[in-house]
Design a protein around this motif. Structure first.
Motif, short mmCIF file in Angstrom:
data_model
loop_
_atom_site.label_atom_id
_atom_site.label_comp_id
_atom_site.label_asym_id
_atom_site.label_seq_id
_atom_site.Cartn_x
_atom_site.Cartn_y
_atom_site.Cartn_z
N MET A 157 -7.01 1.56 -4.13
CA MET A 157 -5.56 1.79 -4.19
C MET A 157 -5.12 2.17 -5.60
N ALA B 188 2.19 0.00 -7.74
CA ALA B 188 2.85 -0.24 -6.45
C ALA B 188 2.06 -1.24 -5.61
N PHE B 189 0.76 -1.14 -5.69
CA PHE B 189 -0.09 -2.03 -4.89
C PHE B 189 -0.54 -3.19 -5.75
N ARG B 190 -0.13 -4.38 -5.37
CA ARG B 190 -0.53 -5.55 -6.13
C ARG B 190 -1.48 -6.37 -5.27
N CYS B 191 -2.69 -6.49 -5.75
CA CYS B 191 -3.71 -7.22 -4.99
C CYS B 191 -3.41 -8.72 -5.08
N MET C 250 9.24 1.83 -5.92
CA MET C 250 7.80 2.04 -6.07
C MET C 250 7.09 0.72 -5.91
N GLU D 156 -3.23 5.51 -7.12
CA GLU D 156 -2.03 5.45 -7.93
C GLU D 156 -2.23 6.17 -9.26
N GLU E 161 -1.83 -4.81 2.13
CA GLU E 161 -3.07 -5.47 1.74
C GLU E 161 -3.67 -6.20 2.94
#
Lengths: 172, 172
Positions: free
Chosen positions: A118, A89-92, B1, A122, B8
């Motif tokens: 993060m 879900a979290f894309r750096c 999701m 997840e 960020e």
DNA sequence: GGACTGTTACTCGGATAAATGATGTCCGAGTTAACTTGG
DNA sequence: CCAAGTTAACTCGGACATCATTTATCCGAGTAACAGTCC
């Protein structure tokens, strides 16, 4: 941080398919009717489950969908990843190196600490989903669900499931 | 999701604000420049953090943003919830009672087992986020980050932070 | 020289457009069951 | 009566509109610093 509406439909359909006998199938239209959903749109999600090897589809009259393996071997994580995609879900976006203070690449070999934290969260999320099997959902429903609701569901399944003549064991 | 891109940016800005001295502030424009983001859009997220009592905003010339409390008392969960909203990712639409097999309300007093399982996973996710404090992010960066990157960041903060004349202690 | 006042420039904040992704719908390819027809 | 061929209907599968959410932008309200002016 919002899951699509299709996840709920997918899990409900999978749970219903867990109630059909051995190699019988149930049509997507029947499941759409059971939950009051748009048939054409539900197919889209069911196809995603089929592509992920969670369901099997049988074409033709008396065709439909069926679990590809035992409900004990299907987890909620499998279903969620199939519908929502496998990427986290979290894309750096590495915005730390998008500004004017951009150093050369050797300064960014270590992963971003924020990304690490993060992703750790997840992993916990996915681990919790992986703990719950589809059979647990069904068993819990059978144990704690309202008897009238269970009877209605079983009746619906009995009425709409379509037994298959052959192909009782499918080798892949 | 899928988490928005603003998460960020919000965490990076909060981490940067953790490096400014006591009651000094840093303008949103400076942070937008530091990360190569659109200033006007970053303000939107910073305002969400301000509304959630994570940041404080000081208007006027030499104004800007500042942490509302110590970095030890700010968790990643606080920031994520402030930006993404507090409602859970999985929202049970109760599709089990939307179809033709709708019983009366007394059959649905027990919560949906699927919803329970999904919320359990989300609790695990939030718990993992709550374990990580903003000070941990900063400390980890100071310990394992590239020295050149640290020096550049500190220089940027030193150059853009704006000390405040008074109001060193703000009582709410 | 000091203090007050008006201006000014800078800040945040919210209201307003564009774009991406999710949602919903439609029609076509494929397959199997049933029917028809001939033996 | 049985079997093969044909038809037809039902299924899934992917391509095409519609809508909401997210992303991005602009302009206005407010505030504190700064300069000028009066005492």
């Amino acid at each position: 941080m919002k899951l699509g509406e299709g996840v709920e439909a997918a899990i409900h359909c999978a749970a219903m398919l867990a109630g059909v006998d051995g190699n019988s199938t149930m049509s997507g239209a029947a499941m759409a009717e059971a939950f009051g959903l748009s048939p054409s749109y539900l197919l889209k999600h069911l196809n995603q489950l089929t592509a992920a090897r969670i369901l099997e589809s049988v074409p033709g009259p008396a065709g439909g969908y069926r679990l590809a393996r035992a409900a004990e071997r299907i987890t909620l994580l499998d279903i969620v990843l199939a519908v929502e995609g496998r990427e986290p879900a979290f894309r750096c976006g590495e915005i730390r190196q998008r500004g004017p203070i951009k150093l050369d690449a050797s300064a960014y070999v270590k992963p971003c600490g924020i990304n690490t934290a993060m992703l750790k969260a997840e992993r916990a999320y996915r681990a919790a989903l992986a703990e719950t099997k589809l059979s647990d959902i069904v068993a819990n429903y059978a144990a704690e669900g309202d008897p009238r609701s269970i009877a209605a569901s079983c009746a619906f399944v009995e009425r709409h499931q379509r037994p298959q003549k052959s192909a009782s064991s499918k080798q892949i």
